[in-house]
Design a protein around this motif. Structure first.
Motif, PDB file in Angstrom:
ATOM      1  N   PRO A   1       0.783  -1.245   0.000  1.00  9.09           N
ATOM      2  CA  PRO A   1       0.000   0.000   0.000  1.00  9.09           C
ATOM      3  C   PRO A   1       0.814   1.295   0.000  1.00  9.09           C
ATOM      4  O   PRO A   1       0.214   2.363   0.043  1.00  9.09           O
ATOM      5  CB  PRO A   1      -0.845  -0.115   1.272  1.00  9.09           C
ATOM      6  N   VAL A   2       2.141   1.233  -0.035  1.00  6.52           N
ATOM      7  CA  VAL A   2       2.885   2.479  -0.207  1.00  6.52           C
ATOM      8  C   VAL A   2       3.842   2.301  -1.387  1.00  6.52           C
ATOM      9  O   VAL A   2       4.417   1.242  -1.594  1.00  6.52           O
ATOM     10  CB  VAL A   2       3.630   2.878   1.089  1.00  6.52           C
TER      11      VAL A   2
ATOM     12  N   TYR B   1      -5.002   1.215  -7.838  1.00  8.54           N
ATOM     13  CA  TYR B   1      -4.182   1.138  -6.628  1.00  8.54           C
ATOM     14  C   TYR B   1      -4.500   2.307  -5.688  1.00  8.54           C
ATOM     15  O   TYR B   1      -4.734   2.126  -4.484  1.00  8.54           O
ATOM     16  CB  TYR B   1      -2.712   1.163  -7.047  1.00  8.54           C
TER      17      TYR B   1
ATOM     18  N   LEU C   1      -7.128   4.395  -5.722  1.00  6.42           N
ATOM     19  CA  LEU C   1      -8.512   4.462  -5.276  1.00  6.42           C
ATOM     20  C   LEU C   1      -8.818   3.372  -4.250  1.00  6.42           C
ATOM     21  O   LEU C   1      -9.651   3.547  -3.360  1.00  6.42           O
ATOM     22  CB  LEU C   1      -9.469   4.346  -6.469  1.00  6.42           C
ATOM     23  N   ALA C   2      -8.141   2.240  -4.358  1.00  8.99           N
ATOM     24  CA  ALA C   2      -8.381   1.154  -3.400  1.00  8.99           C
ATOM     25  C   ALA C   2      -7.836   1.503  -2.030  1.00  8.99           C
ATOM     26  O   ALA C   2      -8.322   0.997  -1.019  1.00  8.99           O
ATOM     27  CB  ALA C   2      -7.749  -0.137  -3.905  1.00  8.99           C
ATOM     28  N   GLY C   3      -6.816   2.365  -1.979  1.00 10.27           N
ATOM     29  CA  GLY C   3      -6.251   2.721  -0.675  1.00 10.27           C
ATOM     30  C   GLY C   3      -4.746   2.869  -0.695  1.00 10.27           C
ATOM     31  O   GLY C   3      -4.129   3.047   0.353  1.00 10.27           O
ATOM     32  N   GLY C   4      -4.151   2.793  -1.865  1.00  4.75           N
ATOM     33  CA  GLY C   4      -2.696   2.929  -1.963  1.00  4.75           C
ATOM     34  C   GLY C   4      -2.244   4.380  -1.803  1.00  4.75           C
ATOM     35  O   GLY C   4      -3.036   5.320  -1.916  1.00  4.75           O
ATOM     36  N   PHE C   5      -0.954   4.540  -1.544  1.00  3.38           N
ATOM     37  CA  PHE C   5      -0.375   5.861  -1.264  1.00  3.38           C
ATOM     38  C   PHE C   5       0.907   5.984  -2.089  1.00  3.38           C
ATOM     39  O   PHE C   5       1.802   5.150  -1.970  1.00  3.38           O
ATOM     40  CB  PHE C   5      -0.067   5.943   0.232  1.00  3.38           C
TER      41      PHE C   5
ATOM     42  N   GLU D   1     -12.563  12.598   1.097  1.00  4.13           N
ATOM     43  CA  GLU D   1     -12.461  12.540   2.565  1.00  4.13           C
ATOM     44  C   GLU D   1     -11.201  13.217   3.079  1.00  4.13           C
ATOM     45  O   GLU D   1     -10.957  13.219   4.279  1.00  4.13           O
ATOM     46  CB  GLU D   1     -12.468  11.094   3.044  1.00  4.13           C
TER      47      GLU D   1
ATOM     48  N   ARG E   1      -8.173  12.225   2.360  1.00  7.23           N
ATOM     49  CA  ARG E   1      -7.048  11.279   2.402  1.00  7.23           C
ATOM     50  C   ARG E   1      -6.084  11.613   1.257  1.00  7.23           C
ATOM     51  O   ARG E   1      -6.510  11.814   0.117  1.00  7.23           O
ATOM     52  CB  ARG E   1      -7.558   9.848   2.246  1.00  7.23           C
TER      53      ARG E   1
ATOM     54  N   ALA F   1       1.351   7.020   5.849  1.00  5.90           N
ATOM     55  CA  ALA F   1       0.758   6.065   4.904  1.00  5.90           C
ATOM     56  C   ALA F   1       0.200   4.854   5.618  1.00  5.90           C
ATOM     57  O   ALA F   1      -0.797   4.271   5.200  1.00  5.90           O
ATOM     58  CB  ALA F   1       1.821   5.624   3.891  1.00  5.90           C
ATOM     59  N   MET F   2       0.836   4.485   6.730  1.00  5.15           N
ATOM     60  CA  MET F   2       0.388   3.284   7.433  1.00  5.15           C
ATOM     61  C   MET F   2      -0.725   3.550   8.441  1.00  5.15           C
ATOM     62  O   MET F   2      -1.221   2.614   9.078  1.00  5.15           O
ATOM     63  CB  MET F   2       1.574   2.630   8.160  1.00  5.15           C
ATOM     64  N   SER F   3      -1.102   4.791   8.586  1.00  8.45           N
ATOM     65  CA  SER F   3      -2.136   5.079   9.579  1.00  8.45           C
ATOM     66  C   SER F   3      -3.304   5.893   9.016  1.00  8.45           C
ATOM     67  O   SER F   3      -4.343   5.994   9.662  1.00  8.45           O
ATOM     68  CB  SER F   3      -1.525   5.815  10.789  1.00  8.45           C
ATOM     69  N   HIS F   4      -3.155   6.461   7.841  1.00  2.00           N
ATOM     70  CA  HIS F   4      -4.212   7.338   7.317  1.00  2.00           C
ATOM     71  C   HIS F   4      -4.705   6.829   5.959  1.00  2.00           C
ATOM     72  O   HIS F   4      -3.927   6.394   5.153  1.00  2.00           O
ATOM     73  CB  HIS F   4      -3.694   8.756   7.154  1.00  2.00           C
TER      74      HIS F   4
END
Lengths: 761, 278
Positions: free
Chosen positions: B123-124, B146, B148-152, B231, B233, B275-278
């Motif tokens: 995810p990062v 990637y 939109l699913a939650g990647g950073f 949101e 993010r 990235a690992m918390s938001h």
């Protein structure tokens, strides 16, 4: 044996033998016995002489038969009799209690209602039974349903009572007839008692006065063709937006193999339907319905099955419940020992949920913490809570990958108390520092866990299993892990989710724990526990052993629009806190009731450490359906610390809002709300078959008898035999019972036949 | 097996965490590391032997975090843009990340193509020299899904107006619905681990060593921007007119100013923790 045959053989009705005391009226018993002995000896000697001709065994049989004949004659000469207490005619009262409830409108026989049967037998001028009773007793009539009153037989009851309270009726009559010679009570009913009060106390009172209760059961013991929604079990309170499961228990007679549709309405609108197949040979069926509470406030649900054409009772096909949907914000502390993707994706999953607030405390480095979602700058500034008050402010606690040695013993203890005493929800997540791998074996939290910790082997390589997760049969029906509106769609979704990993080898759960998800390792090893829960003290503990549920959001196989991950975590977090009590909690003994039916309002009042407070001022403000407010004080029950209650009598139809507020030493302790809804309920039509076991029990415990419509004719005669009221002792001779004569003649005939076959006659 | 459990290539450094978690100690630690020539099959053309700090080893233990470098198509002919500073910058950043935080991070570099379906399991994502980016349709789709699913995504090391315009054009084809905005200094990302009160312009190794100007081309002013969803993010964090990668890569160089490496590590750590918390 039919009663008429018994009476023919033994001269009197069975009740005479049940109640009477056996005596012998002869004045010379010794002489009689010696004479009998002499006769037997003579007969024996005579037969012994014939032994050579007919053989020893025939002689023995003949001697035995003749001896029995002599014994019967001697028995008759002893003049046996029964002494029995009987009423003095015309000097005693007999109370007849006629059930006035609606269930008496149901058919009692082929074409007549139970009520009509009762009136015909006990009030009609043409009734032989009534005439028999009137000969012996002065009759007092009562009618009863949820209330009891005297009855004028010229104004018979209309059978419109909305409930049946047999215990209250017995109490009322006993008290009303105190001081008069009361020979007994006749309870004419179908026995469909639906009162909350126990029968034990009223029966003890009746028994102590020695008053027999004769019960007359009307109606069928079992309907031939009927469907009944017997019970609906649902949580009284849910959080808005939560999925919740409702168990609907159905009973059927005569419809085995039929398929029907269970319809669920929410406030008059169909919420869902479910097809139910009744199995042959199985009367009871339980159906689980998953619902979602979308709107806050009191929500009425109706569960019903369209009546079938030939059903005996149509009114028992529907049940109503009231669910209080709260709209509060539930605060959950998620403590994570290291930065993990679960934090990001769990927060993301519940971010849009207005009712769930996840406060994250994440250890990002040694002694360095990241706080997310806190209410103010001071919250959690000193790390994980060290006092009960600080931790108990949360309703749920999620422990991620954080080793047990991080916590002081005191902190471990207050986590245990958070669940056991405060009733908080605790969720353990899988991780490299969770469960046994986190050193939790032997700590106070090991006892809290629903799973059995397996010894971590320090010398072996770290365990890691990639597992295909699937729900167990319990899990399939559990609202927290439903991934789709229907069971089939949910199961299908579970089967297609990508595998997860767990570093925690957990194979067993504790007794009483429920496994909802299991994981089949892709390498074929033994199945692992993935999701399990149990209750610990007042709270709920959940173990979720996977460490990367975020893959159900990020895996390439998961479409962008898929909401599985969000749905699962919203349901899991809501489940975690769904039954967590506040410092002030109120509940009612029932929330759907009829007007005029009393309801108990019970409140639990606790301090910030969740210890009960006894000296609080607790007030319920009740808003009736018209908007008028009434304040009612609640009193400490004395039985439990912090428990207060009062009784309230709603008189109108509609929804009553109840707000309980508590104060102690000038400080507000908080408030809680609940609702009740009143409507005329068809209570009488549930469990409306004639309840013979209950009526038998009442009769047996009080020394009365149980009758049905076909046997009640004997009641007038039986009721004479009582020790209650003004009585005299009567003697009933038994020596001339037809049974003795028949037996004697039979034996003599048998002896004659045998002698003839052996050539002695 | 899930991709994040067994990422390829399985390369890692033989690094041991230092006992002192101070950033200066880590940077000083690099000074004692010798440069060891290496040869990684299939990656020889990408690796500057002088840039290696230690022998890569196979790390068979799965980790929670992989510092994943985006492999993308570009308009350069001589070498791929994505590989600039690779893998030494990645490795040295990971040494710092593992020592400064308790993130369970793999010590190995971890490149992945944007059109690889396994991308979503990491995810990062870190991308450099995006001024030369020229995404294929498959890469565009992969990156969009990637994010939109939650990647950073963190982009770094591109300078001046021309490269900005190229990157902007490319990223707009990926996320046309979201605007690029400046990330203010009070944004949580800049305070999630270290309190960062200033966006420092981090120069490349040459200019840093020589004490020359910190800018390149016409990229005089460093910028820290982002693309956020509805949101709030951050989907993409953009470090423009600055070169965090070089500051990590040359953190052990006695002639490269410590304050630049210090800032680069601070921002890098904040980016990862965020990235690992938001």
């Amino acid at each position: 044996m039919p009663e008429s045959l018994f009476t023919f053989l033994f001269k009197y009705r069975p009740i005479v033998f049940e109640r009477g005391r056996l005596v012998f009226e002869t004045s010379r018993p010794i002489v009689l016995l010696l004479a009998a002995l002499a006769v037997v000896l003579v007969l024996g000697t005579v037969y012994l002489r014939q032994r050579a001709r007919v053989g020893g065994s025939t002689v023995a049989v003949l001697t035995a038969i003749r001896t029995m004949v002599v014994a019967l004659v001697v028995l008759a000469l002893f003049r046996p009799a029964l002494t029995i207490s009987t009423v003095v005619p015309g000097e005693n009262f007999l109370a007849i209690l006629i059930d006035d409830s609606r269930s008496m409108r149901l058919a009692g026989g082929e074409s007549v209602t139970r009520g009509a049967q009762a009136l015909e037998a006990f009030t009609s001028g043409s009734s032989e039974l009534l005439a028999g009773l009137q000969e012996r007793f002065t009759i007092r009539y009562y009618q009863f349903s949820d209330i009891t009153s005297r009855m004028d037989p010229s104004h018979p009851p209309t059978f419109s009572g909305r409930a049946t309270d047999i215990g209250a009726a017995l109490d009322y009559v006993r008290q009303d007839l105190t001081g008069v010679p009361l020979a007994g009570l006749v309870l004419v009913t179908d026995g469909a008692d639906n009162a909350d009060s126990a029968l034990t106390d009223p029966l003890l009172q009746i028994k102590s006065r020695g008053i027999p209760v004769y019960t007359v059961g009307l109606g069928e013991e079992s309907f031939r063709r009927d469907i009944e929604v017997t019970r609906v079990e649902a949580p009284a309170q849910v959080l808005r937006g939560s999925a919740f499961a409702v168990d609907v228990m159905l009973q059927q007679h005569g419809y085995g193999g039929r398929t029907v549709t269970l319809i669920v309405e929410e406030e008059g609108t169909i919420a869902t339907t479910k097809t139910v197949e009744f199995r042959r040979g199985q009367a009871g069926t339980t159906v689980r319905v998953n619902l979602t509470a979308e709107t806050a406030g009191p929500r009425g649900y109706r569960f019903y099955i369209e009546p079938l054409a030939d059903e005996r009772v149509r009114e028992n096909n529907a049940r109503d419940i009231l669910v209080s949907v709260s709209d509060g914000r539930q605060k959950i502390l998620y403590f994570e020992g290291e930065p993990r993707w679960e934090v990001k994706f769990l927060r993301k999953a519940v971010a849009d949920d207005e009712n769930i607030q996840v406060v994250v405390l994440q250890r990002t480095a040694e002694n360095k913490y990241l706080r997310l979602g806190v209410d103010d700058a001071l919250e959690l500034t000193r790390g994980f809570p060290t006092t009960r008050e600080e931790l108990f402010a949360y309703r749920g606690l999620i422990l991620g990958s954080v080793e047990a040695s991080y916590f002081s013993h005191n902190q471990l203890q207050i986590i245990e108390e958070f669940v056991g005493q405060r009733g908080g929800g605790l969720l353990f997540l899988g991780g490299r520092a969770s469960f046994a791998e986190g050193g939790y074996a032997g700590t106070p939290l090991e006892t809290v866990l629903p799973v059995v910790l397996e010894d971590a082997m320090p010398d072996e390589p770290a365990f890691l299993a990639e597992v295909q997760v699937s729900p167990t049969p319990s899990g399939m029906a559990h609202a927290a892990i439903q991934l789709a509106p229907t069971l089939e769609a949910s199961t299908e979704r579970w089967n297609t989710l990508p595998p997860l990993t767990t570093p925690n080898p957990i194979h067993r759960v504790k007794p009483g724990a429920t496994v909802l998800l299991t994981g089949a390792p892709l390498n074929g090893d033994d199945e692992l526990v993935v999701l399990a829960s149990h209750h610990y003290g007042r709270g709920r503990v959940i173990a979720f052993t996977a460490q990367d549920s975020w893959l159900w959001q990020m895996h390439a196989d998961m479409p962008l629009e898929d909401m599985t991950h969000e749905r699962l975590w919203r349901q899991m977090t809501r489940w975690l806190v769904s039954t967590v009590p506040d410092r002030v909690t109120v509940e009612t003994s029932k929330n759907r009731l009829s007007p005029g039916e009393p309801v108990i309002i019970r409140a639990e009042i606790q301090d910030s450490s969740y210890l009960g407070i006894n000296g609080a001022t607790v007030t319920a403000t009740i808003t009736d359906p018209t908007g008028a407010e009434t304040s009612v004080p609640l009193e400490w029950t004395v039985e439990e610390d912090g428990e207060y209650q009062t009784v309230f009598l709603p008189t109108q139809r509609g929804t009553y809002l109840i707000r309980v507020e508590a104060e102690h030493a000038g400080h507000s302790l908080g408030s809680d709300d609940t609702e009740i809804r009143t409507a005329y309920m068809p209570t009488e039509f549930f469990g409306a078959e004639m309840n013979a076991p209950l009526l038998r029990r009442i009769a047996d415990e009080t020394g009365g008898r149980f009758y049905t419509a076909s046997t009640m004719a004997g009641l007038a005669e039986d009721a004479r035999f009582t020790e209650s009221g003004k009585t005299v002792v009567e003697i009933y001779e038994l020596w001339d019972m037809p049974a003795i004569l028949i037996l004697t003649l039979g034996l003599i005939g048998a002896e004659w036949g045998l002698r003839r076959r052996r050539g002695l006659a | 097996m899930a991709g994040h459990l067994n990422p390829e290539p399985d390369l890692a450094l033989r690094d041991e965490p230092t006992s002192a978690p101070a950033l200066t100690a880590i940077v000083a630690g690099f000074l004692s590391l010798g440069t060891v020539p290496t040869s990684v099959e299939g990656q020889n053309r990408l690796v500057d032997p002088s840039a290696m700090v230690a022998q890569p080893v196979v790390d068979s233990v799965p980790h929670e975090f992989y510092f994943t470098r985006a492999m993308y198509s570009d308009i350069r002919a001589r070498f791929p843009s994505w590989s600039v500073d690779y893998p030494k910058a990645d490795r040295q950043f990971l040494i710092g990340l593992r020592q400064l935080t308790n993130i369970d991070a793999s010590g190995a570099e971890h490149p992945i193509r944007l059109d690889d379906p396994a991308l979503r399991e990491f995810p990062v994502l870190y991308a450099v020299e995006v001024g030369y980016m020229s995404l294929t349709e498959a890469e565009r789709r992969g990156l969009r899904d990637y994010l939109l699913a939650g990647g950073f995504l963190v982009v770094d090391d591109f300078w001046g107006t021309w490269e900005w315009l190229n990157f902007e054009r490319q990223i707009r084809t990926v996320l046309p619905e979201y605007a690029i905005v400046d990330i203010p200094l009070d944004h949580p990302l800049l305070h999630v681990f270290y309190d960062i009160d200033e966006i420092v312009q981090v120069p490349n190794v040459g200019q840093g060593r020589s004490g020359g100007p910190t800018w390149e081309k016409d990229g005089y002013i460093p910028a820290f921007r982002g693309i956020m969803n509805e949101e709030g993010r951050i989907l993409v964090a953009i470090v423009w007119n600055s070169d965090l990668g070089d500051a990590w890569e040359w953190a052990e160089d006695p002639f490269y100013p410590l304050r630049f490496s210090n800032f680069a590590y601070q921002l890098g750590v904040n980016l990862m923790v965020y990235a690992m918390s938001h």
